[in-house]
Design an enzyme around this catalytic site. Structure first.
Site, mmCIF file in Angstrom:
data_model
loop_
_atom_site.group_PDB
_atom_site.id
_atom_site.type_symbol
_atom_site.label_atom_id
_atom_site.label_comp_id
_atom_site.label_asym_id
_atom_site.label_seq_id
_atom_site.Cartn_x
_atom_site.Cartn_y
_atom_site.Cartn_z
ATOM 1 N N LEU A 145 42.548 -3.124 16.047
ATOM 2 C CA LEU A 145 43.098 -2.090 16.914
ATOM 3 C C LEU A 145 42.131 -0.913 16.902
ATOM 4 C CD1 LEU A 145 46.849 -1.982 15.766
ATOM 5 C CD2 LEU A 145 45.951 -3.090 17.817
ATOM 6 N N ASP A 146 42.072 -0.174 18.010
ATOM 7 C CA ASP A 146 41.271 1.037 18.031
ATOM 8 C C ASP A 146 41.748 2.007 16.950
ATOM 9 O OD1 ASP A 146 39.923 0.047 20.207
ATOM 10 O OD2 ASP A 146 41.008 1.265 21.681
ATOM 11 N N ARG A 147 40.863 2.867 16.509
ATOM 12 C CA ARG A 147 41.210 3.839 15.466
ATOM 13 C C ARG A 147 42.464 4.639 15.824
ATOM 14 N NH1 ARG A 147 37.682 8.508 12.647
ATOM 15 N NH2 ARG A 147 35.977 7.100 13.105
ATOM 16 N N THR A 149 44.850 3.879 17.923
ATOM 17 C CA THR A 149 46.015 3.068 18.290
ATOM 18 C C THR A 149 46.766 2.681 17.021
ATOM 19 O OG1 THR A 149 44.840 2.168 20.203
ATOM 20 C CG2 THR A 149 46.785 0.975 19.458
ATOM 21 N N HIS A 248 38.889 -1.496 24.767
ATOM 22 C CA HIS A 248 39.589 -0.383 25.441
ATOM 23 C C HIS A 248 40.273 -0.824 26.738
ATOM 24 C CE1 HIS A 248 36.999 2.943 23.319
ATOM 25 N NE2 HIS A 248 37.555 2.093 22.472
#
Length: 333
Positions: A145-147, A149, A248
């Site tokens: 997961l993105d930082r 998120t 993204h």
């Protein structure tokens, strides 16, 4: 200077290691040995499977015996377990939503990177020794997961499970559901977003964008969305179901339909001196949460796990009057 070696030994292939290539099996057990060295050992007959010569690409079966020839001591040294600070260990254990002998599902907090990178010293991947729970294997990430998120993140407890889950993610048998608060109200309120995307290099790291007519090395991306609630025309609560997994993707897709995710400054646009992803009186943190994941369990059945909203999103939902159901207990059927 002489190098100490280990004697010849036999090691059984476990059920968890079924169908793995011999060279990859070897590197799991002896991570310091090179691919070239493994191929030479196979070519000269020093590595054997059930007493027979085998090449590096041989697929292994449970119960087979692999002959381990004398190896330098350095090739057999396991990576030391990285101990965590007691407080960090407790924080990590509190993230656990579900655990069995095969998988661990975490509720990753907003702001914690999944993996390391330039300038990143604290990240989830570097903390996974704290999730061994007595196992000889170090848990492994199978997706990310993105930082910024938050939400459900799956970790495999053994190398064999990691391979199975990675295949499930590639084969699109994993169902992922995200919640987002967006600035704007999509019209129509539900549908499918299908766009070609391209990676770009931004000032603060990797970015993505909708591909232009002359872009090369593009990737097709698909997301289903539906509006669960809205606050006038200004804000909406979306359920997002990505059918592909591009960098993204959800952030680019929401911006592409004119509804950037609240707090997503990189994908908002400047208008009258203000970023369109910001709203006065609401948190400037990214409002994107991995709410639910449903995946084929490595031991059979299907596992579904949900995560509660992070604090900043819960506060925004209360402010906007959105009624949020509690996360359901993890279930495997």
């Amino acid at each position: 200077m002489s190098v100490t070696t280990h004697p010849v030994s036999l090691r059984k292939v476990t059920d968890d290691e079924a169908d793995i290539r011999l060279d990859r099996w070897f590197r799991r057990h002896f991570p310091a040995i090179t691919q070239g060295a493994i191929q030479k050992l196979c070519r000269t007959g020093q590595v054997r499977v059930d007493g027979k010569r085998a090449d590096a690409a041989t697929r292994l079966l449970p119960g087979q015996a692999v002959r381990i020839p004398p190896l330098p001591t350095t090739a057999a040294v396991a990576k030391p377990v990285q101990a965590l600070d007691p407080r960090e260990q407790k924080d990590l254990e509190r993230m656990v939503l579900y655990r069995d002998d095969h998988v661990i599902v975490l509720d990753k907090p907003q702001g914690l990177p999944t993996q390391g990178g330039p300038g990143i010293t604290r990240h989830l991947d570097g903390m996974l020794d704290g999730l061994r729970f007595g196992s000889e294997h170090r848990p492994r990430l199978v997706h990310r997961l993105d930082r910024e998120t938050s939400g459900v993140l799956v970790v495999a407890r053994t190398p064999g499970v990691a391979a199975k889950l990675a295949a499930a993610f590639r084969g699109r048998t994993v169902e992922k559901t995200y919640w987002a608060v967006v600035v704007g109200r999509p019209v129509p309120p539900e549908g499918r977003i299908a766009l070609d995307m391209v990676r770009t290099d931004g000032f603060r790291g990797e970015r993505a964008a909708v591909a232009g007519p002359y872009d090369t090395d593009t990737a097709h991306s698909i997301t289903d969305f539906r509006t669960l609630d809205h606050a006038g025309r200004k804000l909406a609560w979306l359920e997002l179901s990505p059918l592909t997994g591009r960098t993204h993707q959800l952030r680019v897709h929401c911006a592409a339909i004119g509804a950037p995710i609240l707090g997503d400054l990189p994908y908002g646009t400047e208008r009258e001196g203000r970023n369109t992803a910001l709203v006065d009186g609401l948190s400037e943190q990214l409002h994107l949460h991995a709410r639910r994941i449903s995946l084929p369990h490595p031991a059979g059945g299907r596992l579904t796990v949900e995560a509660e909203l992070p604090p900043h999103m819960a506060e925004t939902f209360r402010t906007l009057g959105f009624s949020v159901p509690a996360a359901r207990p993890a279930v495997r059927r």
